[in-house]
Design a protein around this motif. Structure first.
Motif, PDB file in Angstrom:
ATOM      1  N   PHE A  93      18.627  24.164  -8.895  1.00 48.61           N
ATOM      2  CA  PHE A  93      17.657  24.448  -9.957  1.00 48.61           C
ATOM      3  C   PHE A  93      18.146  25.597 -10.833  1.00 48.61           C
ATOM      4  O   PHE A  93      18.101  25.515 -12.069  1.00 48.61           O
ATOM      5  CB  PHE A  93      16.294  24.784  -9.340  1.00 48.61           C
ATOM      6  N   SER A 104      12.305  17.238  -4.206  1.00 44.26           N
ATOM      7  CA  SER A 104      13.529  17.182  -3.396  1.00 44.26           C
ATOM      8  C   SER A 104      13.203  17.175  -1.906  1.00 44.26           C
ATOM      9  O   SER A 104      13.809  16.426  -1.135  1.00 44.26           O
ATOM     10  CB  SER A 104      14.430  18.371  -3.712  1.00 44.26           C
ATOM     11  N   THR A 135      18.525  23.323  -2.885  1.00 47.41           N
ATOM     12  CA  THR A 135      17.686  22.869  -3.991  1.00 47.41           C
ATOM     13  C   THR A 135      17.434  24.003  -4.980  1.00 47.41           C
ATOM     14  O   THR A 135      17.494  23.804  -6.194  1.00 47.41           O
ATOM     15  CB  THR A 135      16.350  22.319  -3.456  1.00 47.41           C
ATOM     16  N   THR A 136      17.175  25.200  -4.473  1.00 46.07           N
ATOM     17  CA  THR A 136      16.968  26.359  -5.331  1.00 46.07           C
ATOM     18  C   THR A 136      18.225  26.677  -6.124  1.00 46.07           C
ATOM     19  O   THR A 136      18.169  26.958  -7.324  1.00 46.07           O
ATOM     20  CB  THR A 136      16.537  27.574  -4.492  1.00 46.07           C
ATOM     21  N   SER A 180      21.316  24.612 -12.905  1.00 47.09           N
ATOM     22  CA  SER A 180      20.932  23.696 -13.977  1.00 47.09           C
ATOM     23  C   SER A 180      20.262  24.433 -15.130  1.00 47.09           C
ATOM     24  O   SER A 180      20.628  24.250 -16.302  1.00 47.09           O
ATOM     25  CB  SER A 180      19.995  22.623 -13.421  1.00 47.09           C
ATOM     26  N   ASN A 181      19.298  25.266 -14.816  1.00 45.67           N
ATOM     27  CA  ASN A 181      18.548  25.937 -15.870  1.00 45.67           C
ATOM     28  C   ASN A 181      19.326  27.061 -16.539  1.00 45.67           C
ATOM     29  O   ASN A 181      19.226  27.242 -17.753  1.00 45.67           O
ATOM     30  CB  ASN A 181      17.216  26.442 -15.328  1.00 45.67           C
ATOM     31  N   TYR A 211       8.216  24.968 -13.468  1.00 47.75           N
ATOM     32  CA  TYR A 211       8.726  23.675 -13.016  1.00 47.75           C
ATOM     33  C   TYR A 211       9.351  23.726 -11.624  1.00 47.75           C
ATOM     34  O   TYR A 211       9.630  22.690 -11.041  1.00 47.75           O
ATOM     35  CB  TYR A 211       9.768  23.132 -14.009  1.00 47.75           C
ATOM     36  N   TYR A 212       9.574  24.933 -11.112  1.00 51.06           N
ATOM     37  CA  TYR A 212      10.241  25.065  -9.814  1.00 51.06           C
ATOM     38  C   TYR A 212       9.467  24.424  -8.662  1.00 51.06           C
ATOM     39  O   TYR A 212      10.070  23.712  -7.852  1.00 51.06           O
ATOM     40  CB  TYR A 212      10.541  26.534  -9.515  1.00 51.06           C
ATOM     41  N   TYR A 253       9.952  20.691  -8.704  1.00 52.68           N
ATOM     42  CA  TYR A 253      11.369  20.396  -8.463  1.00 52.68           C
ATOM     43  C   TYR A 253      11.664  20.501  -6.967  1.00 52.68           C
ATOM     44  O   TYR A 253      12.277  19.615  -6.378  1.00 52.68           O
ATOM     45  CB  TYR A 253      12.221  21.384  -9.257  1.00 52.68           C
TER      46      TYR A 253
END
Length: 82
Positions: free
Chosen positions: A18, A55, A14-15, A21-22, A47-48, A51
């Motif tokens: 993130f 998830s 997930t990290t 994406s960013n 936002y982390y 996010y």
């Protein structure tokens, strides 16, 4: 032990998603040409947590379903053998 590994891999995946994406949005969008990477990272970091937690809620639900189905299949296998 496998659930601990699942949780660790899930957090790492997930990290990574993130970050990819960013970072790709920052580099490819052209919207932040005058903003530094550090400033952008500071703005995006807020936002982390949401996010990651969003998830992990879905992943926890998947783990619970997996555990329940695993127990059900073992129970049904025991009934069939008897």
């Amino acid at each position: 032990m496998s659930l601990i590994l699942f949780g660790g891999v899930s957090c790492l995946a997930t990290t990574t998603a993130f970050l990819i994406s960013n970072i790709s949005f920052f580099l490819l969008s052209g919207r932040y040409s005058e903003m530094s990477v550090a400033e952008y990272a500071g703005r995006v970091a807020q936002y982390y947590p949401s996010y990651l937690s969003g998830s992990l809620i879905y992943l926890a639900l998947a783990a619970v379903i997996y555990i329940l189905l695993n127990k059900l299949s073992k129970t049904l296998a025991g009934v069939v053998q008897n």
